[in-house]
Write a protein that holds these residues in place. Sequence first.
Motif, short mmCIF file in Angstrom:
data_model
loop_
_atom_site.label_atom_id
_atom_site.label_comp_id
_atom_site.label_asym_id
_atom_site.label_seq_id
_atom_site.Cartn_x
_atom_site.Cartn_y
_atom_site.Cartn_z
N SER A 1 0.05 2.19 -7.77
CA SER A 1 0.95 1.57 -7.55
C SER A 1 1.21 0.32 -6.78
O SER A 1 2.33 -0.74 -6.48
N LEU A 2 -0.18 -0.57 -6.96
CA LEU A 2 -0.16 -1.75 -6.01
C LEU A 2 -0.11 -2.84 -6.90
O LEU A 2 0.26 -2.92 -7.98
N PRO A 3 0.59 -3.66 -6.22
CA PRO A 3 1.08 -5.17 -6.77
C PRO A 3 -0.27 -5.83 -7.64
O PRO A 3 -1.14 -5.01 -7.00
N ALA B 1 -10.83 6.03 -5.44
CA ALA B 1 -10.63 5.87 -4.06
C ALA B 1 -10.99 4.31 -3.70
O ALA B 1 -10.48 3.77 -2.80
N ALA B 2 -11.39 3.02 -4.46
CA ALA B 2 -11.26 2.24 -4.45
C ALA B 2 -9.94 1.53 -4.38
O ALA B 2 -9.46 0.18 -3.60
N LEU B 3 -9.28 1.60 -5.37
CA LEU B 3 -8.21 1.01 -5.40
C LEU B 3 -7.22 1.84 -4.37
O LEU B 3 -5.89 1.46 -3.54
N SER B 4 -7.46 2.70 -3.83
CA SER B 4 -6.61 3.93 -2.35
C SER B 4 -6.97 2.62 -0.75
O SER B 4 -6.46 2.63 -0.48
N ARG B 5 -8.22 2.22 -0.76
CA ARG B 5 -7.89 1.08 0.09
C ARG B 5 -7.74 -0.31 -0.16
O ARG B 5 -7.31 -0.95 0.51
#
Length: 329
Positions: free
Chosen positions: A209-211, A183-187
């Motif tokens: 997939s975050l930079p 949930a944290a990574l999605s924001r």
Amino acid sequence: MISPPRFWSAKEGRNHPLALLLSPLGGIYGAVVARKLAGSVPEKAPIPVICAGNITMGGVGKTPFVAELANRLASMGHTPFILTRGYGGSLTGPVRAAPEHTAAEIGDEAQMLSCDHSVIVSRNRVEGAKLAHDEGASVIVMDDGFQNPGLHKDLIFLLVDGETGLGNGRIFPAGPLREAPHAALSRAAALLIVGGREGHQPPHLPASSLPVMRMRLESVVPLERLGQPAHAFSGIGRPEKFFKGLEAAGVELLERTPFPDHHMFTEEEIARLIARAAADDAQLLTTEKDFARLSPEQADGITPIPARLTLDNPALLDQFLASLPEPVR
């Protein structure tokens, strides 16, 4: 803030008996946070809001990164204001930090940041953002507040410690997590790994997939301080990082004394530290953040050691900041 229990660490693992015992409470805590975030309609400020946050309890290096963001934004022509709740301070705000404010009033982080930046202290982030705008800010940089649902964030950088990662991967009180990692990574817009070995995946950090950028904090010890032994003390999120940083810089460290995060030092504690250092003919060192909590009388004879921040990909960070609306001139 007290020191984290050992069973929160990745070394102890997800299946430590205490972690298993407390996991139902962790499930409740995580559900409450998720419901609070999902059920809120955050208020959008009239200017962009950047947030530097983390998933875990305790410090990970947000404050120096916030200062770096403010410096870079200023060089781009913005008028950045830092917004913080003023952890450990008595003032609820909103108030603009001023030289006469003490760490006991606005918190050590706010006092330290206000030496070089415009800082608003406010438990209510929406009211704090309004004051920053009224005071002339063109962009707001939030020091933490990632799980605060009141204020809309236009750009979020999620910081993770490269060594400790997400600890045992469980939610408080079974572990150090403030919420579910996915949930944290999605924001977030980007992930910032602080310290750790190059190419090493922090414990229990899910793939995303975050930079990704990497940041390091190194103690900047004056040359004249390298030729004599030292004692060091610190009450930050992970005091051992400060002690290791001193040794990496070349300091002969005879004694290290950790305190809980944001610890308010007593006269007796400081007198004892000074006496022990004097007995060994050693200098007494601490972090800038700890030094901000000392009174002028306590600080006499104690040397604050600043930290230098380095980024492996500053161009990527600048790309994110350049995507913000142009400052109003």
